[in-house]
Motif scaffolding. Structure first.
Motif, PDB file in Angstrom:
ATOM      1  N   THR A 242      58.259  82.778 -18.680  1.00 27.19           N
ATOM      2  CA  THR A 242      57.738  83.758 -19.627  1.00 27.19           C
ATOM      3  C   THR A 242      56.316  83.350 -19.964  1.00 27.19           C
ATOM      4  N   LEU A 243      55.382  84.252 -19.700  1.00 27.44           N
ATOM      5  CA  LEU A 243      53.969  84.009 -19.994  1.00 27.44           C
ATOM      6  C   LEU A 243      53.595  84.810 -21.233  1.00 27.44           C
ATOM      7  N   TYR A 244      52.803  84.193 -22.101  1.00 26.85           N
ATOM      8  CA  TYR A 244      52.452  84.846 -23.357  1.00 26.85           C
ATOM      9  C   TYR A 244      51.112  84.337 -23.854  1.00 26.85           C
ATOM     10  N   LEU A 245      50.570  85.053 -24.802  1.00 28.46           N
ATOM     11  CA  LEU A 245      49.323  84.679 -25.471  1.00 28.46           C
ATOM     12  C   LEU A 245      49.659  84.141 -26.854  1.00 28.46           C
ATOM     13  N   ASP A 246      49.195  82.957 -27.149  1.00 29.72           N
ATOM     14  CA  ASP A 246      49.331  82.401 -28.502  1.00 29.72           C
ATOM     15  C   ASP A 246      47.941  82.458 -29.137  1.00 29.72           C
ATOM     16  N   PRO A 247      47.718  83.392 -30.056  1.00 22.39           N
ATOM     17  CA  PRO A 247      46.376  83.553 -30.623  1.00 22.39           C
ATOM     18  C   PRO A 247      45.902  82.350 -31.431  1.00 22.39           C
ATOM     19  N   ASP A 248      46.802  81.436 -31.772  1.00 21.87           N
ATOM     20  CA  ASP A 248      46.403  80.249 -32.540  1.00 21.87           C
ATOM     21  C   ASP A 248      45.849  79.144 -31.645  1.00 21.87           C
TER      22      ASP A 248
ATOM     23  N   ASN B  20      45.678  86.526 -16.787  1.00 23.22           N
ATOM     24  CA  ASN B  20      44.811  85.939 -17.796  1.00 23.22           C
ATOM     25  C   ASN B  20      45.430  86.133 -19.179  1.00 23.22           C
ATOM     26  N   ALA B  21      44.998  85.347 -20.145  1.00 24.37           N
ATOM     27  CA  ALA B  21      45.550  85.414 -21.493  1.00 24.37           C
ATOM     28  C   ALA B  21      45.499  86.837 -22.060  1.00 24.37           C
TER      29      ALA B  21
ATOM     30  N   LYS C 297      43.196  77.687 -29.158  1.00 28.84           N
ATOM     31  CA  LYS C 297      41.785  77.898 -28.825  1.00 28.84           C
ATOM     32  C   LYS C 297      41.394  76.993 -27.660  1.00 28.84           C
ATOM     33  N   PHE C 298      40.483  77.451 -26.830  1.00 27.52           N
ATOM     34  CA  PHE C 298      39.985  76.670 -25.714  1.00 27.52           C
ATOM     35  C   PHE C 298      38.679  76.014 -26.114  1.00 27.52           C
TER      36      PHE C 298
END
Length: 87
Positions: free
Chosen positions: A77-83, A13-14, A85-86
């Motif tokens: 490569t999996l990552y979270l982009d905080p910018d 998950n993110a 939005k869902f």
């Protein structure tokens, strides 16, 4: 006492990438068991699968063909982009 909040999930998950990106090697692809169409098994994936959304699946097919066997051994490569939005 240390407080922890481990995910109660069989998938990545993110929020698992708040601490930074992680690179995995694809170990296998099988039909999905949840809302997503496919479960992508990852080496060193701690027993959890990656369930990419449709747009990401299309990108993977464009890069590696639509034959699941060609995905095995590929690295992601999996990552979270905080910018992002869902909804």
């Amino acid at each position: 006492m240390k407080i922890s909040a481990p995910p109660r999930s069989d998938q990545w998950n993110a929020e698992d990438f708040i601490g930074g990106a992680r690179t995995f090697t694809i170990a296998g692809v099988k039909p999905g068991k949840a809302e997503q169409k496919y479960d992508i098994e990852l080496e060193d994936g701690e027993g959890r699968v990656w369930r990419p959304p449709l747009t990401v699946l299309r990108l993977l097919m464009a890069a590696w063909t639509n034959e699941a066997a060609t995905w095995i051994g590929q690295r992601v490569t999996l990552y979270l982009d905080p910018d992002v939005k869902f909804g």
